[in-house]
Design an enzyme around this catalytic site. Structure first.
Site, PDB file in Angstrom:
ATOM      1  N   ASN A   7       0.872  -1.170   0.000  1.00 18.27           N
ATOM      2  CA  ASN A   7       0.000   0.000   0.000  1.00 18.27           C
ATOM      3  C   ASN A   7       0.914   1.226   0.000  1.00 18.27           C
ATOM      4  O   ASN A   7       1.480   1.589   1.027  1.00 18.27           O
ATOM      5  CB  ASN A   7      -0.883  -0.047   1.258  1.00 18.27           C
ATOM      6  N   ARG A  90      -2.659  -1.877  -3.493  1.00 22.84           N
ATOM      7  CA  ARG A  90      -3.826  -1.025  -3.289  1.00 22.84           C
ATOM      8  C   ARG A  90      -3.715   0.156  -4.249  1.00 22.84           C
ATOM      9  O   ARG A  90      -2.694   0.832  -4.292  1.00 22.84           O
ATOM     10  CB  ARG A  90      -3.852  -0.523  -1.855  1.00 22.84           C
ATOM     11  N   HIS A 179     -12.652   3.777   0.050  1.00 23.60           N
ATOM     12  CA  HIS A 179     -12.689   2.789   1.140  1.00 23.60           C
ATOM     13  C   HIS A 179     -13.467   1.540   0.732  1.00 23.60           C
ATOM     14  O   HIS A 179     -13.960   0.807   1.587  1.00 23.60           O
ATOM     15  CB  HIS A 179     -13.393   3.351   2.405  1.00 23.60           C
ATOM     16  N   ARG A 240     -10.890  16.768   7.097  1.00 28.03           N
ATOM     17  CA  ARG A 240     -11.757  17.145   5.966  1.00 28.03           C
ATOM     18  C   ARG A 240     -13.138  17.542   6.460  1.00 28.03           C
ATOM     19  O   ARG A 240     -13.674  16.926   7.386  1.00 28.03           O
ATOM     20  CB  ARG A 240     -11.899  15.981   4.988  1.00 28.03           C
ATOM     21  N   GLU A 383      -8.438  -4.635   5.234  1.00 32.70           N
ATOM     22  CA  GLU A 383      -8.355  -4.410   3.788  1.00 32.70           C
ATOM     23  C   GLU A 383      -7.260  -5.269   3.161  1.00 32.70           C
ATOM     24  O   GLU A 383      -7.391  -5.735   2.038  1.00 32.70           O
ATOM     25  CB  GLU A 383      -8.069  -2.920   3.520  1.00 32.70           C
TER      26      GLU A 383
END
Ligand code: ADP
Length: 396
Positions: A7, A90, A179, A240, A383
């Protein structure tokens, strides 16, 4: 079969090496400050963690350093890199063309490159990682697993924005969502835990980490999602803003900021950090709120309110809801946040169970009483194992 999962961020590489016979993790680690002379590698294998400073001028060098560690005489877990059967990567943005995991070739590299304008921060780093790993391991299959892929099943009424049609046809302006690998993992796992076939399960899945997103799942497939064309839309996150009135942007420009500054403020200086002026880490906010800090408390309240609103919206569009599932660092660990959300879902049929909440930290289980109309479950995400499974399947 050994599968290596990578990743790659702009300055970091996270990795895990799986033995797919039992999906056990043989080694894992994190290389930070890639692109510098003083990168730091933290490597864990056989319950032992070591840290060392290395020079990793780019992602290719970083991958080589990690492979050296995996085959190191003392700390390694492989006698040779040839023991790796497949490498899973990923990739953040697959756009409209890459909607499932795929073996990487030149055509796929080009397609990932074409999607750079949609993910200018992430896709270049993902590409650099893939190209670096392909150079270091040219003989093994490399597989790309996209964050957007699980969300590609959204219908147009979920993914289209009510903006001029040409923005979509010419410029690809639409909701993609992110996601996806995490939402996919918890959907699969919820189906197992609730003993409902995955193609029959209806869920509202909440990934609450530094980035936060929610997905409405009908019959095991994503039908709506809170993040948008970029990961900025939707829930309140660490830094965010999530949803805001788009008219705020020209308003702040009229106040003297330029568009780049507004963009940076919404992505990096908003969310929990912006409201609390303390930080983006939920642990710090909960501690401050506990000590009477009003701004921290407000940040937590806005965070929870937004999630409750989305749960209400998804409850309305789904045919039924078998469970709400929470995951990610906050979902798995932040007991007061889970409690606050659950307590606001009483009218939808969630009956919060304080004891179960206390007992379900970083482990699977419900935090509502048995038999209630809207069960809420905690399912730690994984993940990496999804990427490893897809890689094993495609690599054959
Ligand atoms: P990322 O999206 O970067 O992978 P994580 O899923 O690790 O992030 O989630 C990070 C968030 O999880 C932070 O807000 C952090 O405060 C929260 N978190 C992690 N551990 C705990 C904990 N033990 N208690 C409360 N919050 C936690």
């Amino acid at each position: 079969m050994r599968v290596f999962v990578l990743n790659c961020g702009s300055s970091s590489i996270k990795y895990q090496l799986f033995d797919m016979t039992d999906e056990s993790v043989l080694a894992k680690g994190l290389l930070e400050r890639v692109g510098t002379d003083d990168a730091v590698l933290e490597h864990n294998a056989r319950d032992d963690t070591c840290q060392l400073e290395v020079a990793a001028h780019n992602h290719a060098a970083g991958v080589s350093i990690i492979l050296k560690m995996l085959t190191d005489k003392r700390r390694g877990v492989l006698s040779s890199v040839d023991e790796i059967h497949g490498v899973g990567h990923r990739v953040v943005h697959g756009g409209e063309s890459l909607t499932e995991s795929v073996r990487v070739d030149h055509r796929i590299l080009d397609a990932i490159r074409e999607n750079i304008p949609l993910a200018p921060l992430h896709n270049p780093a993902n590409l650099a990682g893939i190209e670096g790993a392909m150079a270091a391991m040219p003989k093994v299959p490399h597989v790309a697993v996209f964050d957007t892929a699980f969300l590609a099943t959204m219908p147009p009424e979920a993914y289209r924005y009510a903006v001029p049609n040409e923005w979509y046809t010419k410029h690809k302006v639409r909701r993609y969502g992110f996601h996806g690998t995490s939402h996919r993992y918890v959907t699969q796992r919820a189906a197992e835990l609730l003993a409902i076939p995955v193609d029959k399960i209806n869920l509202i899945t909440c990934h609450l980490g530094n980035g936060c997103s929610m997905t409405a799942i009908a019959a095991g497939r994503a039908v709506d999602h809170s993040m948008g064309m970029t990961p900025l839309e939707g829930l309140v996150m660490g830094t965010r803003s999530g949803d805001v009135d788009p008219a705020i942007i020209p308003y702040m420009v009229a106040k003297g900021m330029n568009v780049q500054e507004v963009d940076k403020a919404l992505n990096k200086q908003s969310g929990l950090l912006g409201l609390s002026e303390i930080g983006n880490d939920m642990r710090d906010l909960l501690a401050a709120a506990n000590a009477g800090n009003d701004k921290a408390q407000l940040a937590v309240d806005v965070f929870c309110r937004r999630i409750v609103k989305y749960i209400g919206a998804y409850y309305a569009i789904l045919p039924s809801v078998d469970a709400v599932v929470m995951t990610g660092g906050i979902g798995e660990n932040s007991l007061p946040v889970r409690a606050a959300i659950c307590r606001q879902l009483t009218r939808l049929g969630a009956e919060f169970d304080e004891q179960r909440n206390l007992a379900t930290v970083r482990r699977e289980g419900p935090i509502t009483v048995d038999g209630c109309h809207l069960p809420v479950w905690i399912i730690p995400t994984n993940e990496e194992v999804v990427i490893a499974r897809d890689t094993a399947e495609i690599a054959g």
